[in-house]
Enzyme design. Structure first.
Site, PDB file in Angstrom:
ATOM      1  N   ASP A 196       0.846  -1.182   0.000  1.00 50.85           N
ATOM      2  CA  ASP A 196       0.000   0.000   0.000  1.00 50.85           C
ATOM      3  C   ASP A 196       0.886   1.238   0.000  1.00 50.85           C
ATOM      4  O   ASP A 196       2.025   1.199   0.475  1.00 50.85           O
ATOM      5  CB  ASP A 196      -0.909   0.013   1.238  1.00 50.85           C
ATOM      6  CG  ASP A 196      -2.122   0.929   1.069  1.00 50.85           C
ATOM      7  OD1 ASP A 196      -3.160   0.447   0.579  1.00 50.85           O
ATOM      8  OD2 ASP A 196      -2.008   2.123   1.396  1.00 50.85           O
ATOM      9  N   ASP A 198       4.703   2.743  -3.684  1.00 53.84           N
ATOM     10  CA  ASP A 198       4.052   3.632  -4.654  1.00 53.84           C
ATOM     11  C   ASP A 198       4.131   2.921  -6.000  1.00 53.84           C
ATOM     12  O   ASP A 198       5.207   2.820  -6.602  1.00 53.84           O
ATOM     13  CB  ASP A 198       4.783   4.970  -4.702  1.00 53.84           C
ATOM     14  CG  ASP A 198       4.212   5.932  -5.731  1.00 53.84           C
ATOM     15  OD1 ASP A 198       3.319   5.529  -6.508  1.00 53.84           O
ATOM     16  OD2 ASP A 198       4.669   7.092  -5.770  1.00 53.84           O
ATOM     17  N   TYR A 206     -10.275   9.383 -14.828  1.00 55.53           N
ATOM     18  CA  TYR A 206     -10.424   8.081 -14.177  1.00 55.53           C
ATOM     19  C   TYR A 206     -10.902   7.042 -15.188  1.00 55.53           C
ATOM     20  O   TYR A 206     -10.371   5.921 -15.245  1.00 55.53           O
ATOM     21  CB  TYR A 206     -11.421   8.195 -13.025  1.00 55.53           C
ATOM     22  CG  TYR A 206     -11.637   6.919 -12.258  1.00 55.53           C
ATOM     23  CD1 TYR A 206     -10.661   6.436 -11.384  1.00 55.53           C
ATOM     24  CD2 TYR A 206     -12.814   6.182 -12.399  1.00 55.53           C
ATOM     25  CE1 TYR A 206     -10.855   5.255 -10.671  1.00 55.53           C
ATOM     26  CE2 TYR A 206     -13.009   5.006 -11.688  1.00 55.53           C
ATOM     27  CZ  TYR A 206     -12.028   4.555 -10.825  1.00 55.53           C
ATOM     28  OH  TYR A 206     -12.230   3.382 -10.132  1.00 55.53           O
ATOM     29  N   LYS A 211      -8.961   3.505 -16.368  1.00 52.84           N
ATOM     30  CA  LYS A 211      -9.523   2.166 -16.220  1.00 52.84           C
ATOM     31  C   LYS A 211      -9.790   1.505 -17.571  1.00 52.84           C
ATOM     32  O   LYS A 211      -9.653   0.285 -17.723  1.00 52.84           O
ATOM     33  CB  LYS A 211     -10.804   2.229 -15.390  1.00 52.84           C
ATOM     34  CG  LYS A 211     -10.566   2.589 -13.928  1.00 52.84           C
ATOM     35  CD  LYS A 211      -9.631   1.601 -13.245  1.00 52.84           C
ATOM     36  CE  LYS A 211      -9.519   1.835 -11.747  1.00 52.84           C
ATOM     37  NZ  LYS A 211      -8.636   0.858 -11.081  1.00 52.84           N
TER      38      LYS A 211
END
Length: 254
Positions: A37, A63, A156, A160
């Site tokens: 994470d 990261d 976004y 995706k």
């Protein structure tokens, strides 16, 4: 629940939401889990709780948009097993700005994390699997917004949509090595990224009304589907996208 005894999984975004739920279920099913994470403390928290429950896990800060960090993460995974044979890319960031007001920096952020991060993790994990002669499973988390137009979500959605096209391509490249690559497309799901926006009951009601099943999913519901695509039961499935969205993506009203 399928057994993952003897498997080692890297789960990005494992400090919360879908990633955390998937990491926990994998551990309960016998897998060694590398919880990754951006927040190292959250990754370590989840890993520690898995260990306290009798599972095997380590938590790493990573990261995913940082190439050196990704290479180091895959290397560290080799400390608990020769190589990781499962990869779940659940790390992601959202973005909500209008096209006319979106800066280049704002547009690139979700691309760097959601798309480039997925690419880097897939590349390094696949290299490790192939060099070790290990068949594996790659699962990339997408969104209905990859295929459904939603205002204020161009960056976004682009990230995706890229994840899905990328996954279809690598599924063909990796098939000769016995490595599958699939996409899980969850609908509205409670997570760290969404909880602030949906804490208002009016917003909850509005979001739920857009889902034919009339509710927001819990992360474990998505994680259960993830385990199927990572299991031997889905061994003949590659380059596929599984919608777990309560009908969100197929409802013509949306």
């Amino acid at each position: 629940m399928p057994s993952f005894a003897g498997s080692t999984a890297i789960v990005t975004g494992g400090g919360s939401g879908i990633g955390e739920a998937t990491a926990r279920l994998l551990a309960e099913s016998g897998a060694n889990v590398v919880v990754c994470d951006l927040s190292e403390s959250e990754a370590e928290r989840v890993a520690a709780e898995i260990v306290m429950g009798g599972g095997r896990a380590i938590g790493l800060g990573c990261d995913v948009s940082d190439e050196k960090a990704v290479i180091e993460t895959v290397r560290r995974a080799g400390e608990i097993a020769k190589t990781a044979n499962l990869l779940v890319n659940a790390a992601g960031v959202g973005a909500q700005t209008s096209l006319l007001n979106t800066t280049t920096v704002e547009f690139l952020e979700p691309l760097h994390v959601n798309l480039v991060g997925t690419f880097l993790m897939c590349r390094e994990a696949a290299r490790s699997m192939i060099s070790s002669g290990v068949s594996g499973r790659i699962l990339n988390i997408s969104s209905p917004q990859a295929g459904v137009g939603v205002p204020l979500a161009s960056a976004y959605s682009a990230s995706k949509g890229g994840v899905e096209a990328f996954t279809r391509s690598i599924a063909i490249e990796l098939a000769p090595y016995g490595i599958t690559a699939n996409v899980l497309r969850p609908g509205p799901t409670w997570s760290k990224m969404t909880s602030n926006a949906w804490s208002d009951r009016r917003v909850q009601k509005r979001v739920s009304a857009r889902v034919p099943l009339s509710r927001i999913a819990g992360p474990p519901e998505i994680a259960n589907a993830a385990l199927f695509l990572l299991s031997d039961q889905a061994g003949y499935c590659t380059g596929a996208t599984l919608d777990v969205d309560g009908g969100y993506g197929v409802d013509g009203r949306i």
